[in-house]
Design a protein around this motif. Structure first.
Motif, PDB file in Angstrom:
ATOM      1  N   ARG A  47      -3.943  -2.724  -5.488  1.00 32.48           N
ATOM      2  CA  ARG A  47      -2.636  -3.302  -4.923  1.00 32.48           C
ATOM      3  C   ARG A  47      -2.225  -4.443  -5.931  1.00 32.48           C
ATOM      4  O   ARG A  47      -1.050  -4.555  -5.840  1.00 32.48           O
ATOM      5  N   ARG A 103       0.454   6.004  -6.607  1.00 35.83           N
ATOM      6  CA  ARG A 103      -0.143   6.008  -5.374  1.00 35.83           C
ATOM      7  C   ARG A 103      -1.813   6.516  -5.606  1.00 35.83           C
ATOM      8  O   ARG A 103      -1.810   7.815  -6.396  1.00 35.83           O
ATOM      9  N   ARG A 105       8.134  -1.027   0.470  1.00 34.92           N
ATOM     10  CA  ARG A 105       8.896  -1.153  -0.806  1.00 34.92           C
ATOM     11  C   ARG A 105      10.000  -1.847  -0.643  1.00 34.92           C
ATOM     12  O   ARG A 105      11.225  -1.643  -0.844  1.00 34.92           O
ATOM     13  N   GLY A 159       0.009  -3.486  -8.447  1.00 35.62           N
ATOM     14  CA  GLY A 159       1.157  -2.884  -8.303  1.00 35.62           C
ATOM     15  C   GLY A 159       1.298  -1.483  -7.602  1.00 35.62           C
ATOM     16  O   GLY A 159       2.051  -0.869  -7.536  1.00 35.62           O
ATOM     17  N   MET A 160      -0.035  -1.203  -7.388  1.00 36.13           N
ATOM     18  CA  MET A 160      -0.014   0.354  -6.832  1.00 36.13           C
ATOM     19  C   MET A 160      -0.176   0.309  -5.315  1.00 36.13           C
ATOM     20  O   MET A 160      -0.592  -0.539  -4.721  1.00 36.13           O
ATOM     21  N   GLU A 161       0.108   1.595  -4.920  1.00 35.36           N
ATOM     22  CA  GLU A 161       0.013   1.903  -3.346  1.00 35.36           C
ATOM     23  C   GLU A 161      -1.372   2.567  -3.195  1.00 35.36           C
ATOM     24  O   GLU A 161      -1.606   3.436  -3.528  1.00 35.36           O
ATOM     25  N   VAL A 162      -2.139   1.730  -2.447  1.00 36.29           N
ATOM     26  CA  VAL A 162      -3.605   2.412  -2.334  1.00 36.29           C
ATOM     27  C   VAL A 162      -3.609   2.682  -0.898  1.00 36.29           C
ATOM     28  O   VAL A 162      -3.363   2.185   0.086  1.00 36.29           O
ATOM     29  N   GLU A 186      -0.800  12.824   1.090  1.00 33.19           N
ATOM     30  CA  GLU A 186      -0.201  11.489   0.618  1.00 33.19           C
ATOM     31  C   GLU A 186       0.271  11.701  -0.829  1.00 33.19           C
ATOM     32  O   GLU A 186       0.877  10.905  -1.441  1.00 33.19           O
ATOM     33  N   SER A 223       1.358   8.084   4.915  1.00 32.09           N
ATOM     34  CA  SER A 223       1.658   6.645   4.834  1.00 32.09           C
ATOM     35  C   SER A 223       2.501   6.343   3.913  1.00 32.09           C
ATOM     36  O   SER A 223       2.934   6.934   2.988  1.00 32.09           O
ATOM     37  N   ALA A 263       4.672   2.739   2.004  1.00 32.51           N
ATOM     38  CA  ALA A 263       4.795   1.230   1.882  1.00 32.51           C
ATOM     39  C   ALA A 263       6.215   1.025   2.170  1.00 32.51           C
ATOM     40  O   ALA A 263       7.302   1.934   1.785  1.00 32.51           O
ATOM     41  N   GLY A 278       2.658  -3.990  -4.923  1.00 31.00           N
ATOM     42  CA  GLY A 278       1.749  -2.899  -4.552  1.00 31.00           C
ATOM     43  C   GLY A 278       1.497  -3.132  -2.862  1.00 31.00           C
ATOM     44  O   GLY A 278       2.074  -3.822  -2.284  1.00 31.00           O
ATOM     45  N   SER A 279       0.501  -2.027  -2.358  1.00 27.06           N
ATOM     46  CA  SER A 279       0.237  -2.213  -1.063  1.00 27.06           C
ATOM     47  C   SER A 279      -1.280  -1.485  -0.778  1.00 27.06           C
ATOM     48  O   SER A 279      -1.482  -0.707  -1.430  1.00 27.06           O
ATOM     49  N   VAL A 280      -1.808  -2.075   0.466  1.00 20.61           N
ATOM     50  CA  VAL A 280      -2.889  -1.149   0.936  1.00 20.61           C
ATOM     51  C   VAL A 280      -2.393  -0.705   2.276  1.00 20.61           C
ATOM     52  O   VAL A 280      -1.954  -1.192   2.907  1.00 20.61           O
ATOM     53  N   LEU A 281      -2.293   0.613   2.148  1.00 19.18           N
ATOM     54  CA  LEU A 281      -1.985   1.562   3.300  1.00 19.18           C
ATOM     55  C   LEU A 281      -3.327   1.950   4.082  1.00 19.18           C
ATOM     56  O   LEU A 281      -3.991   2.665   3.656  1.00 19.18           O
TER      57      LEU A 281
END
Lengths: 318, 141
Positions: free
Chosen positions: B37, B14, A120, B40-43, B62, A116, A118, A94-97
């Motif tokens: 996050r 996402r 990956r 496993g999500m793209e926030v 997005e 945005s 990530a 996961g990520s915080v964009l």
């Protein structure tokens, strides 16, 4: 995605179908069916606009700076696509964009598109598909593309091969001039930007960078420009853009840069071949009985992995 | 060379997390963003003081699978329906929207009828929020 949808997407730029463009980006990012078609349609319309990479360590103000640069470019009537890359977690994926926060364009501004991404799992400070996403934005009609990298470490230099001009953003007090001699990030800069130059120490940082810039005879004759900016009381942004444009003009007819461009595209082709062959090999190893027996023999240590790889490739050529 | 077997790949979910209106802080939204996050999500974190127009624009650009709105100010009955309307106008009403914050039960009922898919109050657990987000992102009711 159908060719018709692909065309719609590649026309989805300023005043176009933004949703189609956004979905095309997702398709390319995930390698969905239709991504190849989209990129095929986009490619002939690319290669003409500045793709400006903005790299630099975490917290130097890259996003805020890009926000001001976008404002400056919009005031000049240029349309701008921004790609902002943040890291994916190596643990959860996961990520915080969070780069969008720094942008204050009016919601109605059709000449601006922000995406945005990530990383990956890709090393080097951008995602594996960032180059292709930049192409989609260019094909959609944006006249400047800005790519913000992950807050870079010293060796996060993948942006080098994606951007036409690379800006390395630094701030005062990041270290003495020996730091600037080190390999990696400092080597890729076409423009150095000393941001937060309202802080004490900006003079020293600028002087140290000037020394780096003047030291090596640049192989192709370009000496990195140095620009001081501040986003607190905005200053230096028009100068930053002029430095970027100066480099773009220089690159346009520099034989070194043309050769560099050819090399990058060669590498891209080779990289694509590598991906396709690897993907095919992985599938065949799992599904073809004869190749499964090959793996069995490697597991039993009767055959080494290199020989097995050669046999697999040889079988593929039959 | 034989074409590699085509397999449609799905990337991570996402999700846009945004705070419409004039809330003073975004601690709760940040805690939720982090939990998503870790799942496993793209926030895409849009943060404080977003107008409905900005939120919808971000959701479109997005290409998110879902939108989470957080609000403390009490303006939810004005702002949430506007987000839903604008999404619809953009042809994106299929993007599920859920919400969290200080929302009285009565309002929550009305908001659900208008199309907000789930609403979490102060007592909600992170696990519950993450599960709901995953379910909504998969397109389940």
């Amino acid at each position: 995605m159908s060719p018709r949808r692909a065309r719609a997407a590649s026309e989805g730029g300023p005043a176009g179908d933004r949703r189609a463009l956004a979905r095309a980006i997702t398709a390319v990012e995930t390698g969905a069916d239709g991504a190849d078609e989209l990129l095929r349609a986009a490619f002939p319309r690319t290669g003409h606009v500045p793709i400006v990479g903005i790299a630099g360590p975490l917290g130097v103000g890259k996003s805020s700076l890009i926000n001001l640069l976008v404002g400056h470019l919009r005031d000049m009537g240029r349309t701008v696509g921004v790609i902002a890359v943040d890291p994916s977690s190596p643990f959860s994926g996961g990520s915080v964009l969070g780069d969008r926060i720094r942008f204050d364009r009016p919601a109605a501004d059709a000449g601006f598109f922000f995406r945005s991404m990530a990383s990956r799992g890709a090393p080097g400070g951008i995602a594996g598909t960032t180059r292709d996403v930049a192409r989609l934005l260019e094909a959609a009609g944006f006249s400047v593309i800005l790519v913000e990298t992950v807050g870079s470490g010293q060796v996060d230099v993948a942006i080098r091969d994606v951007a036409t001009t690379r800006v390395v953003v630094l701030v005062p007090h990041l270290g003495d001039e020996v730091q600037t001699l080190k390999a990696g990030l400092f080597e890729i800069a076409d423009v150095f930007c000393v941001n937060k130059s309202d802080l004490p120490g900006a003079d020293v940082a600028e002087r140290d960078l000037a020394e780096v810039a003047s030291m090596g005879p640049a192989p192709d004759g370009w000496r990195p420009r140095i620009v001081r900016t501040s986003t607190l009381a905005p200053s230096g942004v028009p100068e930053l853009w002029r430095a970027i444009e100066a480099h773009e003009r220089f690159s346009a007819d520099s034989p070194g840069r043309l050769a560099d461009r050819r090399r990058r595209l060669e590498e891209e082709i080779v990289g694509r071949v590598r991906d396709l062959v690897a993907e095919e090999a992985a599938t065949r190893l799992r599904t073809e009985p004869r190749l499964r027996r090959l793996v069995d023999r490697v597991v039993a240590h009767e055959l080494d992995p290199r020989t097995a790889a050669e046999r697999l490739l040889a079988e593929g050529r039959r | 060379m034989a074409k590699a077997t085509a397999k449609p790949r799905r990337g991570p979910v996402r999700i846009l997390i945004a705070k419409p209106g004039l809330d003073g802080h975004d601690r709760g939204a940040k805690v939720v963003a982090r939990a998503l996050r870790d799942a496993g999500m793209e926030v895409i974190y849009a943060g404080l003081r977003q107008t409905p127009e900005e939120i919808v624009r971000a959701a479109i650009e997005e290409d998110v699978d879902l939108v989470g709105l957080s609000i403390l100010s009490g303006a939810h009955m004005a702002l949430f329906p506007r987000v839903l309307r604008l999404l619809k106008r953009e042809g994106a009403s299929k993007i599920p929207v859920f919400a969290g914050g200080i929302i009285p039960d009565e309002d929550a009922k009305r908001l659900r009828r208008l199309g907000i898919r789930a609403i979490f109050g102060p007592g909600a657990s992170l696990a519950e929020i993450v599960q709901t987000a995953q379910r909504l992102a998969r397109g389940a009711a």
